[in-house]
Design an enzyme around this catalytic site. Sequence first.
Site, mmCIF file in Angstrom:
data_model
loop_
_atom_site.group_PDB
_atom_site.id
_atom_site.type_symbol
_atom_site.label_atom_id
_atom_site.label_comp_id
_atom_site.label_asym_id
_atom_site.label_seq_id
_atom_site.Cartn_x
_atom_site.Cartn_y
_atom_site.Cartn_z
ATOM 1 N N LYS B 77 -76.323 56.146 15.356
ATOM 2 C CA LYS B 77 -77.266 56.932 14.545
ATOM 3 C C LYS B 77 -77.469 58.308 15.174
ATOM 4 O O LYS B 77 -77.514 58.436 16.407
ATOM 5 C CB LYS B 77 -78.599 56.172 14.451
ATOM 6 C CG LYS B 77 -79.600 56.779 13.478
ATOM 7 C CD LYS B 77 -80.874 55.930 13.399
ATOM 8 C CE LYS B 77 -81.886 56.511 12.428
ATOM 9 N NZ LYS B 77 -83.121 55.692 12.368
ATOM 10 N N SER B 152 -84.724 54.445 7.738
ATOM 11 C CA SER B 152 -84.001 55.685 7.959
ATOM 12 C C SER B 152 -82.572 55.473 8.486
ATOM 13 O O SER B 152 -81.747 56.368 8.388
ATOM 14 C CB SER B 152 -84.770 56.576 8.934
ATOM 15 O OG SER B 152 -84.806 55.997 10.222
ATOM 16 N N SER B 176 -86.922 50.872 9.989
ATOM 17 C CA SER B 176 -85.727 51.694 9.785
ATOM 18 C C SER B 176 -84.394 51.034 10.136
ATOM 19 O O SER B 176 -83.348 51.573 9.784
ATOM 20 C CB SER B 176 -85.854 53.004 10.563
ATOM 21 O OG SER B 176 -86.667 53.901 9.861
#
Lengths: 96, 487
Positions: B77, B152, B176
């Site tokens: 990420k 997210s 997330s």
Amino acid sequence: MAELTKEEVKHVAHLARLAITEEEAERFALQLGAITEFAEQLKELDTTNVEPTTHVLPLVNVLREDVATKGLDRETMMLNVKEQEAGQVKVPSIMD
Amino acid sequence: MTLFNRSAKELQALVLSKEVSLVDLTNEAFDRVEKLDGEVEAFLALNKEKALEEATELERTPFEERGPLFGLPIGVKDNIVTQGLETTCASKILQGFNPIYDATVVKKLREAGMVTIGKLNMDEFAMGSSNENSAYKTTKNPWSLDRVPGGSSGASAAAVAAGEVPFSLGSDTGGSIRQPASYCGVVGMKPTYGRVSRFGLVAFASSLDQIGPITRNVEDNALLLEAISGVDANDSTSANVDVPNFAAALTGDIKGLRIAVPKEYLGEGVSEAVRQSVMDALKVLEAQGATWEEVSLPHSKYALATYYILSSSEASSNLSRFDGIRYGFRAENVENLLDLYKETRAQGFGDEVKRRIMLGTYSLSAGTYDAYYKKAQQVRTLIKQDFDKVLADYDVIIGPTAPTPAFKIGENVEDPLTMYANDILTIPINLAGVPAISIPCGFEDGLPLGLQIIGNYFDESTIYRVAHVYEQSTDFHKQTPQIWEGK
């Protein structure tokens, strides 16, 4: 308290160092107003004598040995600096 | 058929028998990205040249010195810093930022011999539930390209679901990792707060953020969590506890396991298919010897408001470091330093980030601090106590991960509060700090659903054991989206 005025939003934006237009201040006032109004529901709860939780683990004063260790070298740290002069970071004038 | 329908164990068997090399595995990842990422749009930056060099170098390590994840490809990420590989948090304010050190988890991936393929899209600074808040692109859900992958860590889940990479790292502040894992039909774990070092994770809400693994099956997830866990001198909030061999906990035995099912997690707003998938899962676990009872987590309904006040307050402080001086984007044509700050931040941050910075700044202001910030911290105590009470009597808590399957792109963008409601079942877990996993548990109209299993502090082993028994009794995790094989 739930309603936020445009002036309050401008003040908060200044505190947060965000430039903001009139149009944005109006829009954010509505959106932030809705969120703070939603947050008002916490008032339903009696929290007298409830300790606030800042952190979930019982950690207190995590310290390391007081020994000097080498940090990053200056050249590496300057790699992402766009404007620099003589090994220093250049910024616009601070005084008007 | 891609190689990535296989588990880590199966991939290692192929490597051992010399059917595929580590370079083949790395190439497979880039081939898959080449073939699919035009549609999925998961990756922000690729690490091709270095990854192939690393894979070539890794081939020299003798088999007996290799661990279970050695040579396997992983996506990271974009809020986890990677030395020399652009890290933007999907924000314009960090455009062009090349970190000068690796996050602790990235070092640990390297020690495990994993090969970083590239950086994965996300909602800007991890603020969002759909990946629509990225400054660069909107990642698509591989199961239905007109739907969001969640957020997210949306792209971390989408890249694994599409078989671009078999592993990824995400971060979870209010759901997330778990919500996108649920939307994309993959396995995502938010470890106990403190289990994994946050050093090098760009901070959003420091008392809630945790990095965790996203994989296609439970065993791989357990292996990856073990690889990234552990106390770290660079993160004073990392916990000094033993890191168990999580994979060893997958015994297949859950006889006598006590499951709590909070009535608040199956109430209003939860779709009928989601509710049914949880009831079906409980039957599966009952058949394996577990028992379940309905319980109450009475303060659940206050979690969303508590979370938005606390996470935004912490964010307003954490994001004050982005000032345009030392790295990233800097506004041009400004007169003085104050304007430089204000213009850089106004042009560099997107609307959702600005909203949360302002909400946080407001909550922390003189006059509102007690009514908002302190009050929310007190309610956090009550929410944590709910979990402590239930977990004193039960081994795990089970419910859905999200109230519905993935929604359509554009559906919720105009209304922040509706968007926030997608995280209503994941947020309380971060406030309490306990670990929780999302695993595939069914479909609604062809879209994956996730089962959430919540455990006690530092007891990820029990979560994995239960998740594994469920997974081995069902075949939801074996299904792949149509895009997987091309259309």
